[in-house]
Scaffold this active site. Sequence first.
Site, mmCIF file in Angstrom:
data_model
loop_
_atom_site.group_PDB
_atom_site.id
_atom_site.type_symbol
_atom_site.label_atom_id
_atom_site.label_comp_id
_atom_site.label_asym_id
_atom_site.label_seq_id
_atom_site.Cartn_x
_atom_site.Cartn_y
_atom_site.Cartn_z
ATOM 1 N N GLU A 21 -9.935 7.544 14.315
ATOM 2 C CA GLU A 21 -11.304 8.017 14.071
ATOM 3 C C GLU A 21 -11.861 7.418 12.791
ATOM 4 O OE1 GLU A 21 -12.352 12.055 15.081
ATOM 5 O OE2 GLU A 21 -13.106 12.354 13.024
ATOM 6 N N TRP A 54 -20.368 11.690 14.133
ATOM 7 C CA TRP A 54 -21.817 11.895 14.191
ATOM 8 C C TRP A 54 -22.160 13.025 13.227
ATOM 9 C CZ3 TRP A 54 -25.662 9.601 17.276
ATOM 10 C CH2 TRP A 54 -26.875 10.269 17.354
ATOM 11 N N ARG A 112 -20.527 21.190 18.696
ATOM 12 C CA ARG A 112 -21.658 22.053 18.360
ATOM 13 C C ARG A 112 -22.398 21.540 17.139
ATOM 14 N NH1 ARG A 112 -21.664 28.182 15.912
ATOM 15 N NH2 ARG A 112 -20.731 27.048 14.182
#
Length: 678
Positions: A21, A54, A112
């Site tokens: 990541e 993000w 979320r």
Amino acid sequence: MEKITDKIAALPADANYFSLEFFPPKTAMGFSNLRDRLDRMARALRPLFVNVTWGAGGSTATKSLELAEICQRELNLTTCLHLTCTNMSRKMIDGALEDAKALGIRNILALRGDPPRAREYQDPNEDPENAIDEGFVWAIDLVQYIRKNHGDYFCIGVAAYPEGHSDESHPLGQSLEHDLPYLVEKTQAGADFIMTQLFFDTGAYDNFERVLREHPSGAFKTIPIIPGLMPIQSYQMIKRTTKLSHAKIPDSLMSRLDAVKKDDEKVKSVGVDILSEIVEQVKEVKSRTPGPKGFHFYTLNLEKAVSFIVERTELIPPGTPDIEEEAVIDDITSTIPAVQINGSNGSPYDTPLASLRNSSRRHSSIASDPRNRVIITGRTPSHPEYESSAAEASVPAEPINTRANTLAISEGEGVLGREATWDDFPNGRWGDARSPAYGEIDGYGPTLHVSNAQALSLWGHPQKLDDVSQLFVRHLKGELSAIPWSEEEFNAETDTITPQLVKLNSKGWWTVASQPAVNGLPSSDPTFGWGPQQGFVFQKAFVEFFVPSAEWKVLLEKLQSADVQDTVCFYAANAAGDFVSSDMTGGLAGEAKEASTNAVTWGVFPGKEIITPTIIEEMSFRAWSDEAFGIYAEWAKVYDKGTDSARLLERARDDAWLVNIIHHDYVDPNALWDLLLK
């Protein structure tokens, strides 16, 4: 344009795989350096896929898509784009999904994000098309939306928390049992795989996977569950990470880190040991379920530690036999020293290398150094980085772009390895702004790191500026656990200047960072020491604070005066984007100086170059000031729009300057404080 689940299904049943990541760097130079790092890691490590983060509310949307394009299109890496849904407009979500399609990305991690913002802040520009969509409250809303509008085009992943998601709104607090119904719903709504939050407690993960696999709903019986692991890059980082994520570190592991916490090299070495052990333990857990075993690593945009971990645990997939390149090997390798980390004596990773490369691989720096080396005769080179034997010097340069040598570089071996991993010990916002890892650890943009309810509990409802000043004073005195710009406890070093900081904050100069002057104390000093033994450490005093514009005008004149200007360096910015520094205004004749880079902490150690872990420069200050004022704005939005507290903070933010002042006299411990307080 492959789906992650298709790639997993194509693997042999007993295969291991891993993913990495990355977050979009905060500076243009960081982006450029990350591109080279991604290319090297892709060739050396061969991850099954990569994730691109993000920012909550779309705060990093443009940069995230730019990084995803580099991964997917330029480097041909199967890419999974994170996507949050709260505090975002439907237009932004649709745009992100269409951009992903255009880039060939078919994998989305549906998250979320931050809790939905108060209604009055959802449409500040009265722009209906870009208004925050109130239909997105939970990750399941995003999963359902993607499935409804894009069918099975996207492979969708969802997040899970082995120790339970910490949510203060739930009276029972953090627990897996509380999370399970929501995870079942997310999975049944159309999730294709599950990726976990970081953890260090393998017992907790063992229980987590067992509970999921045996769940009576059958929702998790065959779905890929990918455990998330974070390599330990520094002691401060892991303390902060576990505090924010609420992931527990077992006492047995924490004691190993506590024993070496003053020495970053040893912390990283012990961290590689710990993560490698966790991988092997999780392999045993996952062996209960048929199929390939996967792992996800939160790299923090760094490469050395994760490279050692995946090699040691044999996660790196073998190459295709007919195209696999071997390391360059010759008769002189017996004189090559073992892998060392930044000059440490002996290799802390003294274990057999994975089968993908020969243990007698050629040292990556031989006959390929970008620097000149001295040719010596009559003895073995004692410093191979700078000296070469006649036999070595006579070897023709060979290509170093082999798989094994690329891995050696990612692990920091040789001159090229040191040049590739030059930022291996990040120091948050005090590190080098050219580093891909520059900034705070998460890469998610400015945030309070607390919920609205927690913010109100901590900071109440300030009615006047002095109320805010008292919050800062209480934090300094240990009476308040956090302020918006810091959720960490103060260390013993800060205690030595607490009286001076209290005076500054009491008069409305709200400090967010500082350090005292130190002149050549032993590296073993219990308060100021760091790094290897037998060294000496130094510090310039600096302080960073918010100051009202009228008072900044007076202070600026003082800093530019003839008797002060050569003893300090300063940077200042406001929320409107105005910027002033001593580099621009330091000369009495109005001539700008060259941009300065200030090493404010450095150490001198036996057998090493001078180490400078903490620097302050214009590029890093500008990047941080944007975030600092962003956090200011987030704090104001805790309160209902139009209330006294909201208006107070909005006015204070618009009027404030963020100022960082460095005093060059590190011999006099009172020099900076006398300048500001007398």
